[in-house]
Structures are given as C-alpha cells and as structure tokens.
Scaffold this motif. Sequence first.
Motif, PDB file in Angstrom:
ATOM      1  N   GLN A   1      -2.176 -11.143   3.927  1.00 31.61           N
ATOM      2  CA  GLN A   1      -1.021 -10.277   3.723  1.00 31.61           C
ATOM      3  C   GLN A   1       0.067 -10.996   2.936  1.00 31.61           C
ATOM      4  OE1 GLN A   1       0.243  -8.260   7.281  1.00 31.61           O
ATOM      5  NE2 GLN A   1      -1.688  -7.139   7.360  1.00 31.61           N
ATOM      6  N   GLU A   2       0.223 -12.302   3.213  1.00 31.42           N
ATOM      7  CA  GLU A   2       1.213 -13.082   2.472  1.00 31.42           C
ATOM      8  C   GLU A   2       0.815 -13.221   1.010  1.00 31.42           C
ATOM      9  OE1 GLU A   2       2.195 -17.013   4.131  1.00 31.42           O
ATOM     10  OE2 GLU A   2       2.572 -15.890   5.997  1.00 31.42           O
ATOM     11  N   LYS A   3      -0.454 -13.541   0.804  1.00 34.22           N
ATOM     12  CA  LYS A   3      -0.955 -13.755  -0.561  1.00 34.22           C
ATOM     13  C   LYS A   3      -0.788 -12.489  -1.403  1.00 34.22           C
ATOM     14  CE  LYS A   3      -3.306 -16.039  -3.721  1.00 34.22           C
ATOM     15  NZ  LYS A   3      -4.658 -15.774  -4.140  1.00 34.22           N
ATOM     16  N   LEU A   4      -1.115 -11.352  -0.806  1.00 29.29           N
ATOM     17  CA  LEU A   4      -1.042 -10.101  -1.566  1.00 29.29           C
ATOM     18  C   LEU A   4       0.358  -9.494  -1.557  1.00 29.29           C
ATOM     19  CD1 LEU A   4      -4.415  -8.277  -0.800  1.00 29.29           C
ATOM     20  CD2 LEU A   4      -3.862  -9.960  -2.526  1.00 29.29           C
ATOM     21  N   GLU A   5       1.281 -10.193  -0.882  1.00 28.19           N
ATOM     22  CA  GLU A   5       2.675  -9.746  -0.824  1.00 28.19           C
ATOM     23  C   GLU A   5       2.824  -8.311  -0.335  1.00 28.19           C
ATOM     24  OE1 GLU A   5       4.048 -10.548  -4.752  1.00 28.19           O
ATOM     25  OE2 GLU A   5       4.087 -12.723  -4.441  1.00 28.19           O
ATOM     26  N   PHE A   6       2.181  -8.022   0.776  1.00 29.51           N
ATOM     27  CA  PHE A   6       2.358  -6.705   1.380  1.00 29.51           C
ATOM     28  C   PHE A   6       3.732  -6.627   2.027  1.00 29.51           C
ATOM     29  CE2 PHE A   6      -2.442  -6.609   1.858  1.00 29.51           C
ATOM     30  CZ  PHE A   6      -2.595  -5.685   0.834  1.00 29.51           C
ATOM     31  N   ASP A   7       4.432  -5.518   1.789  1.00 28.49           N
ATOM     32  CA  ASP A   7       5.729  -5.387   2.448  1.00 28.49           C
ATOM     33  C   ASP A   7       5.535  -4.883   3.881  1.00 28.49           C
ATOM     34  OD1 ASP A   7       5.421  -2.634   2.454  1.00 28.49           O
ATOM     35  OD2 ASP A   7       6.541  -2.376   0.600  1.00 28.49           O
ATOM     36  N   GLU A   8       6.655  -4.744   4.579  1.00 25.59           N
ATOM     37  CA  GLU A   8       6.577  -4.408   5.998  1.00 25.59           C
ATOM     38  C   GLU A   8       5.836  -3.097   6.241  1.00 25.59           C
ATOM     39  OE1 GLU A   8      10.179  -4.271   8.818  1.00 25.59           O
ATOM     40  OE2 GLU A   8      10.271  -6.181   7.723  1.00 25.59           O
ATOM     41  N   LYS A   9       6.159  -2.100   5.390  1.00 27.75           N
ATOM     42  CA  LYS A   9       5.536  -0.788   5.567  1.00 27.75           C
ATOM     43  C   LYS A   9       4.031  -0.871   5.377  1.00 27.75           C
ATOM     44  CE  LYS A   9       9.348   2.231   4.297  1.00 27.75           C
ATOM     45  NZ  LYS A   9       9.934   2.972   3.184  1.00 27.75           N
TER      46      LYS A   9
END
Lengths: 321, 410
Positions: B378-386
């Motif tokens: 999730q960090e690598k793909l830069e997923f936001d909170e939503k």
Amino acid sequence: MEQDSNIWTEKYRPKKFEEVVGQDDIIRKVTNLTKSLNIPHMLFAGPAGTGKSTLALIIVKELYGVHWKENCLELNASDERGIDIVRQKVKDFARTKALGSVPFKVIFLDEADALTREAQQALRRTMENFTGTCRFILSCNYSSKIIDPIQSRCVVFRFKMLEKKDIEKRIRIIAEKEGLQIDQKTMETLYEDSEGDCRRVINLLQAASSISPTISGELINTLISAAKPGDIKIVLEYALSGDFLKSKEKLLEVMLKESVSGTDIIKSIQKEIWNLQIDNELKVKLTEKTGEIEFRMVEGSDEFIQLQALLASFVMAGRGI
Amino acid sequence: MTENQLPLIEKYRVKDLKDIKGQDLAIQDIKTFFKTYPKKKAIILNGPAGSGKTTVTIAFAREFNLELFELNASDLRNKAKLEEILKPATLQSSLFKKGKLILMDEADGITGSDRGGVTELIGLIEKTQFPIIITANDIWQQKFSLLRQKCQLVNLKELKDSTILEILKDIVIKECRTIKQETLLTIAKKSKGDVRSALNDLQAALIVGEENFVSELHEREKEESIFNVLKIIFQSQTNSKIISAYDSTNMELDEIMLWVEENIPKEYSGKALFKAFESLSKADVFKGRIYRQQYWRFLVYQNFFLSAGISSATRLKSNRFTQYARPSRILKIWMSNQKNAKKKSVLEKYAQETHISKKKAQQYSFILPLILKDKSIQEKLEFDEKEQDYIQEKAGTIIIANNLNKFRQD
C-alpha cells in the motif's frame, strides 16, 4: 535504488535472461540481439503469463541499465483510447535522443492485438517514421490479429505455453523465499487451473499466503471458485422458476458489483446451461437462443436489454412453453 | 406563524363575496337559497376540486354574519357534538348572539366505512334550525339520491384559465415579486381550473425559483404523457395507429425504450413477456445499426418493434390500473460507478505497477484485495486512506464470503 515491490508478480519477475523459464530458444536469440546493441522491431506472440512483458523489460534493462525508464515508453493498447493518442505519445517520446551509448529508444506496445486493423495501419506508418530513433517491441496473444505489413517489419517470436515443470520451478523458488508449505498435489491444482499462465499462479499463491503459509489444495480451489460468477447460476434458476424480476435484479447486481461486461456474462451463461438440472433437448434450445442473443449483442446497442430478452426465454423454458 | 409563512392558498383566501371570481351564477343561486330559507334547509355545492366551494361558504357566512360550524363525516356519529351544534343560538353563550351556518365539507367522504352516514346527514337536515351547506365533488352517485331531493343543488364550474391567470397576477403583485407571464400561464393551464393547485404551484415557483420550477414541471408533464402512451401500448388492442403512439410524447425514442424495458414485466408474463422482450431486443439491434452505420432509416424499424411489436405481444389485454415505474437501471449504474471510482483508481495503480492493462487487472479483482492489503504494498503504490479502506473492506468481504478463515492456523 529502486525499492523492491512486494507484489510477487513483480518481486519474482525474472530480472536476467537466464532466469526466464520455458522459452529457451527465444532467450538465446534475444540475448544475442541485445548484446549487439542493435535490436530490430520485435513481435512477441503467445498466451498470457508466458513471459512476453518480462522479456521486454529485461531487454530494456540490459540496454540502458538504471536509465531504462527514461529510454523506454510502455504503452498498453487496450488502455489507450484510440490510435491518435498512441501516435501522439510515440511522437513526444521519440522527439528526444536516447541517453547513453545506445542510439535508439524502445517503445513497448503491449496487447497490440487490441488495436483495430485501421489503427494498426496507422501504427505501421508511425513505426516507419521513427525507425531511426526508436525500436518497437509489440506483444499480442494471437499473431493472426496483427496485420501482415507490421509482421513483416518485425522479427516474430512465438512464446510457448509454460509446461508443468516450468511453473513448478517458479512456485518452488517463491515457496522457499516466502516460507510457504505447499505439497505436490496443490502444485498440480495450481497448474491445472492456470493453463500455463504464470501470472495467475503467482497471484493465487500470494492471495492464499495472505490467509495461511500452508497452501492447501482446498484453499486454492476455494479462491479459484470465487473468480467464477457463481451468481449466474442463481440468475438462471430464478428465471427458470418463472421469477423474471428477481432474475433481472440479480443479473444487474452481478454486472454492477464486479463491473462485468455483458459479453462476459453471456459467456458464463452459455457455459452454465450444461450444468443446469434440465432436459438435454431444452439445453440445446437454450444454447441456440444464447448464441442468437450474443449475436444481437454484437449488432445492438444495449447489452442489458439483450440479456433480459434471454432471461425471458429462460422463463418460457421453465414453464415448458 | 407569521403572515408570510402562511400558504398562499390561506393567505389570499377571498373574504368578501364581491371579490370571488368566476362563480357569479353559482353565487346568485346561493343568495336565493338564503332568501328563501327554510324552504330548503340545505344546499349542495357540487364542483371539482379547487373551484371555490369552501371559499364561497366562508364568504357567505361573513356576508350574513353567521357563525360557521364545520362538520366532517365522523362528526355525524358524535351525538354530543351534533347536539351542541343544533342548540338554538339563543341558548348559547351570549358572546355569540349570531346565527349559525353548518358546513358539511366533502360529503363524498361519507363512504364505505361510514355506512349509514348519508342517512344521519339527512336526519340532521330534518332537525336543523340552521342552514346547512354541503360540498361535494360528485353528488350524482346513486347513494346520494335521497340527499339530493332534500337539498337545493348548485353546480360550481372549474375556473377558466384566464380567471386563474388573473388571480395569480394579483397575488404576484401583492407579494411584490416578479414572475414571467409565460410561467404564470403555464401554471394556470396546468391547474385545469383548480385554484388550489395553481396557488400551490405558484408558491413552489416562488420558493424554488422560476427556472427550476418550469423544468420540473416539464419533467412531470413528460412523465404524465409517457404514462398515457405506455397504457396505450400495453393495454389497447393493437391497431394501425399504434406505430404513431410515441408521437404524442416529446421524449426521445431511446429514453422511451428504457421506460418500456422497465415496465414490460409489470404488464406481461410468460409468453407475452418473452415476445415483448423479443421485440425490444430487435428494436435495440436496429438502434445499434443506426449508431454504427449512421443509417437513420432504421429508426422506422426501431420504432415499429418498440410500438407495434410490444403491443402485439399478446391479444389478452388487461384493463387494470398499472403504476408505471420510472427507469431505474440508469440511476443504479450511475450510483455503482460512483462506488467503483475507488476500485478504478486502485486497479489503475496496480496495473501500472505490474505492467498489465486495466482490463487484465480487472480479471484479478476476485483476489486482488487479499494481495493488496499488505501494508508495504500500500505504501509503495501510494494508496490514499480511502483506497486503503476500500481494499480492507473488499478483502474482508472475500474472506467472509468464501469462509477463508477456516484455513488460518492459529
């Protein structure tokens, strides 16, 4: 230094030619071409998950080292809207000279068979215009869907479907690195399901590992069955029982929930008919009707209307009319 | 409630007889009734909704200085209340030394559950020492025949559009507002002689703004006209005029198709349902051909299957009332797209990271949330909170739906 991905299809994507499994002949030829620092346009044809993109990525990394991203344009024909956009992107990319010692840049156009014949004609001219500064690597599932003028400008490499031993080799490497317990039978289940698609095997493996490090055949089978639109059976059963409205509602729900296209739905309906508990003669009739509706879907404008018409025939069949 | 918050219909209810518009004949008749009272002890004001029956009654009470007592159907059973009303004025508190006027509003309301209500009303008429005014929309029903004999009958006509327009203009001026003549005319026409509905519409126009009101009015008109056409298509026998049935609506054929689609199952079942969908399916095929080939003559066939085709799906026509429904599918698709926006952005990031197309990524959506719930991914793909919430929720759904927890080793 680039951070490694924890998505296994990336983490375990072969980084060097010798790591690629199952395509020995191709690898030998491509390795030599790459070493000569002068690759021709290439067309990689073959089934999904056999290493086409992997090989293309290895080529550009070998050519440009850490600067590969600046020198390679990755496009996916099925995602780009229209050939005009493809041409514009190619133009913008090809305008500047390659960095480093290699005199050309590489354009990797994945799923090229998603382009219409007209778009391919336009692509052909683009290839010609930029041959001096760019080399194209095209990939597709079926080379027959690529027009001859493009094929004749490319060296065509046909990728083989991966064999059981190739797939097992990859699974073992991953299992060892990730500390997974996996028995021979599960290995076979994975292979049977994958039809030689390594990406699918690895994705299933990672999804399973998120549940348990012991990968059982049952776990894999459970995940596999989650992929099938099992609800289609319910849709058809409602229709056969005469409840058109419930059947229609369920259908819409299935289509919206997973954004499945009408074409995918009718494919699973066609497959599902044979598993229904109805007379064989009726199965034949309904399959014929399904084919007719699939044809109308191609001709018509609204898939959902066509599917409802099909459900209405199931309602009739259920009543024995 | 301040004056301004009153509904227009109350705020501008006419108080004096001379100000009542468009009912001159009826008013003459009612005057005669009062002059000759008690020759007839009751009068029936019969007329459509919003023609001014109650307004006229109130104005007469004022004119003759009478105290108005209002009765409804259930009061006819209430002995105490009736006696109170029927007491002679002289026996009442000296504060009101007035005469009385009894108003039995909406006598049509005496039905079914109020069996015997009419008899009781007639009994009241015989006993009363005060004039009674009875209002009704349709007094010509059989059950009122005896009542009619006991009463004088006055018919109030629905008001003319021009009269209503006059009333509306007056009110707009008194309210110190401006509204286009055109809009007022639309309201007047739409009211079909019903002042109450005209004033309610005017109020709506003043509150939501003229533009909004007009466009909504058009929507409603459109719906009304499609309802009528659907009734013809589904319920009339198929005749040569059926192919021009849709000409009377100003709705596009493509929108009509959605209405037909939504409502076929409400009218047809079994074989008729099948045949109707066959026709709809063929209409859609021609629609597709029009789009692809830009060959507009195919419109004839699209219209034919949509009208004659659907209509002739059965010869057994029902004549029951069907509540046709607005097409719901497009709305559902829209709402689902809103929901899928997160899914799309997740798929897009994943597809780019793994060098595949969005379409191919989509094929893995049955297991992707399990893979993507990993924090480092999730960090690598830069997923936001939503997006993270979406993945978490989806992963949970997959685990529960497939009972995956039984594979966990704890």
